[in-house]
Design a protein around this motif. Structure first.
Motif, PDB file in Angstrom:
ATOM      1  N   TYR A  33      33.920  17.895 -20.807  1.00 17.48           N
ATOM      2  CA  TYR A  33      35.004  18.870 -20.795  1.00 17.48           C
ATOM      3  C   TYR A  33      36.172  18.253 -20.144  1.00 17.48           C
ATOM      4  O   TYR A  33      35.888  17.525 -18.932  1.00 17.48           O
ATOM      5  N   ARG A  47      30.680  19.684 -10.612  1.00 16.54           N
ATOM      6  CA  ARG A  47      31.627  19.895  -9.723  1.00 16.54           C
ATOM      7  C   ARG A  47      33.219  19.375 -10.092  1.00 16.54           C
ATOM      8  O   ARG A  47      34.102  19.763  -9.720  1.00 16.54           O
ATOM      9  N   GLY A  48      32.762  18.596 -11.067  1.00 16.12           N
ATOM     10  CA  GLY A  48      34.236  17.842 -11.627  1.00 16.12           C
ATOM     11  C   GLY A  48      34.471  16.628 -10.923  1.00 16.12           C
ATOM     12  O   GLY A  48      34.022  16.508  -9.771  1.00 16.12           O
ATOM     13  N   PHE A 100      34.594  17.382 -16.495  1.00 14.32           N
ATOM     14  CA  PHE A 100      33.483  18.215 -16.323  1.00 14.32           C
ATOM     15  C   PHE A 100      32.289  17.889 -17.141  1.00 14.32           C
ATOM     16  O   PHE A 100      32.720  17.810 -18.164  1.00 14.32           O
ATOM     17  N   ASN A 106      46.907  23.162 -14.661  1.00 16.03           N
ATOM     18  CA  ASN A 106      47.396  24.472 -15.136  1.00 16.03           C
ATOM     19  C   ASN A 106      46.701  24.747 -16.643  1.00 16.03           C
ATOM     20  O   ASN A 106      47.380  25.593 -17.298  1.00 16.03           O
ATOM     21  N   GLN A 107      45.594  24.166 -16.977  1.00 15.89           N
ATOM     22  CA  GLN A 107      45.186  24.660 -18.375  1.00 15.89           C
ATOM     23  C   GLN A 107      43.766  24.895 -18.096  1.00 15.89           C
ATOM     24  O   GLN A 107      42.874  24.836 -17.203  1.00 15.89           O
ATOM     25  N   GLY A 108      43.259  25.564 -19.422  1.00 15.75           N
ATOM     26  CA  GLY A 108      41.576  25.927 -19.676  1.00 15.75           C
ATOM     27  C   GLY A 108      40.928  24.419 -19.594  1.00 15.75           C
ATOM     28  O   GLY A 108      41.624  23.334 -19.949  1.00 15.75           O
ATOM     29  N   LEU A 109      39.658  24.455 -19.764  1.00 14.52           N
ATOM     30  CA  LEU A 109      38.797  23.187 -20.196  1.00 14.52           C
ATOM     31  C   LEU A 109      38.888  23.138 -21.819  1.00 14.52           C
ATOM     32  O   LEU A 109      38.747  24.038 -22.436  1.00 14.52           O
ATOM     33  N   GLN A 131      39.917  19.016 -18.308  1.00 14.08           N
ATOM     34  CA  GLN A 131      40.943  19.948 -17.951  1.00 14.08           C
ATOM     35  C   GLN A 131      42.260  19.135 -17.197  1.00 14.08           C
ATOM     36  O   GLN A 131      42.120  18.460 -16.544  1.00 14.08           O
ATOM     37  N   LEU A 187      36.838  20.963 -24.949  1.00  6.56           N
ATOM     38  CA  LEU A 187      35.586  19.906 -25.120  1.00  6.56           C
ATOM     39  C   LEU A 187      36.351  18.622 -25.405  1.00  6.56           C
ATOM     40  O   LEU A 187      37.169  18.101 -26.233  1.00  6.56           O
ATOM     41  N   PHE A 211      27.939  23.794 -14.951  1.00 10.07           N
ATOM     42  CA  PHE A 211      28.921  22.664 -14.940  1.00 10.07           C
ATOM     43  C   PHE A 211      28.789  21.983 -13.594  1.00 10.07           C
ATOM     44  O   PHE A 211      28.301  22.492 -12.470  1.00 10.07           O
ATOM     45  N   PHE A 253      37.994  31.925 -15.136  1.00  9.29           N
ATOM     46  CA  PHE A 253      38.267  31.375 -16.606  1.00  9.29           C
ATOM     47  C   PHE A 253      37.269  32.222 -17.505  1.00  9.29           C
ATOM     48  O   PHE A 253      35.754  32.630 -17.165  1.00  9.29           O
ATOM     49  N   PHE A 280      37.380  27.810 -23.934  1.00 10.87           N
ATOM     50  CA  PHE A 280      37.913  28.433 -22.760  1.00 10.87           C
ATOM     51  C   PHE A 280      39.591  29.088 -22.804  1.00 10.87           C
ATOM     52  O   PHE A 280      40.149  28.516 -23.738  1.00 10.87           O
ATOM     53  N   GLY A 281      39.672  30.129 -22.119  1.00  9.96           N
ATOM     54  CA  GLY A 281      40.996  30.590 -22.115  1.00  9.96           C
ATOM     55  C   GLY A 281      41.804  29.631 -21.005  1.00  9.96           C
ATOM     56  O   GLY A 281      41.307  28.756 -20.410  1.00  9.96           O
ATOM     57  N   GLN A 282      42.967  30.020 -20.824  1.00  8.43           N
ATOM     58  CA  GLN A 282      44.028  29.467 -20.150  1.00  8.43           C
ATOM     59  C   GLN A 282      44.085  29.615 -18.486  1.00  8.43           C
ATOM     60  O   GLN A 282      44.440  28.998 -17.801  1.00  8.43           O
ATOM     61  N   MET A 290      34.605  22.851  -6.120  1.00  5.35           N
ATOM     62  CA  MET A 290      33.209  23.320  -6.219  1.00  5.35           C
ATOM     63  C   MET A 290      32.999  23.596  -7.849  1.00  5.35           C
ATOM     64  O   MET A 290      31.960  24.011  -8.063  1.00  5.35           O
ATOM     65  N   GLY A 291      33.930  22.829  -8.734  1.00 11.73           N
ATOM     66  CA  GLY A 291      33.416  23.239 -10.104  1.00 11.73           C
ATOM     67  C   GLY A 291      33.466  24.604 -10.601  1.00 11.73           C
ATOM     68  O   GLY A 291      34.277  25.434 -10.168  1.00 11.73           O
TER      69      GLY A 291
END
Lengths: 113, 112
Positions: free
Chosen positions: A36, A105-106, A90, A41-44, A38, A46, A103, B90, B103-105, B41-42
């Motif tokens: 994923y 840690r990114g 992620f 300031n947005q969601g994840l 990101q 795919l 998930f 989220f 996912f939402g914002q 931390m993911g």
């Protein structure tokens, strides 16, 4: 139990250079694997996924990842990055038994001009 | 298509206050999840649901509660807010556990 390790917290790279973001997983059963992305300031959202079949999967914007069962890895690669690829990435795993995504840690990909 | 909608986007709470984070999806997905994201931390799973009327704890459920009375809605309740709950939350949904999550914002919550 399933887990995901992203080995690099930050990867700086120059524009048009290749990049690899590493992901290793652990699971005792069959897995489904995802990357994923990101943006700030947005969601994840795919980027790509491996469910079955060909071990090499590609996204529409030039990223690819290869499922390696023997090394339990699913590394993400792109041969030439753009400034717009700067984002957090992620890796996620879903085991056949749990059906709940876990998930990593990114990894923050920072593309410099 | 709306997808997954979270409200509010931002909130500041005082220690000890309570609030509900709202999450709605319009994709008729069975699975819904709440994650919190802290720097470096993911994403940590708080609660999840595999269908209306069914919820279960994730990795970090303490201080939170959920309900799932309909397929569409999956609210997250914070009781007695604490500074440790300062985070970005989220909500996500998927058709099954083995398909991609939407996912939402996010909701950025600060507890002071």
């Amino acid at each position: 139990a399933q887990s995901v390790t992203q080995l690099d917290s930050q990867v700086p790279v120059f524009e048009e250079a290749p990049v690899e973001l590493r992901c290793n997983y652990s699971s005792s059963v069959s897995v489904y694997l995802f990357w994923y992305v990101q943006y700030p300031n947005q969601g994840l959202q795919l980027l790509l996924k491996y469910l079955s079949g060909s071990t090499l999967v590609e996204s529409i914007n030039g990223f690819e990842a290869e499922f390696n069962k023997s090394q339990t890895s699913f590394h993400l690669r792109k041969p030439s990055v753009h400034i717009s690829d700067t984002a957090e990435y992620f890796c996620a795993v879903v085991s056949g038994g749990s059906y709940i995504p876990t998930f990593g840690r990114g990894t923050s990909l920072i593309v410099h001009p | 298509n709306a997808g997954v909608t979270q409200t509010p986007k931002f909130r500041i709470l005082k220690i000890g206050q309570s609030m509900t984070l709202q999450c709605t999806q319009d994709m008729n997905h069975n699975y819904m999840y709440w994650y919190r994201q802290d720097p470096g931390m993911g994403l940590k799973l708080i609660y999840y649901s595999v269908g209306a009327g069914i919820t279960d704890k994730g990795e970090v459920p303490n201080g939170y509660n959920v309900s799932r009375s309909t397929t569409e809605d999956f609210p997250l309740r914070l009781e007695l807010a604490a500074p440790s709950q300062t985070s970005v939350y989220f909500c996500a949904s998927s058709q099954t556990g083995s398909t991609e999550a939407f996912f939402g914002q996010g909701t950025r919550l600060t507890v002071v």
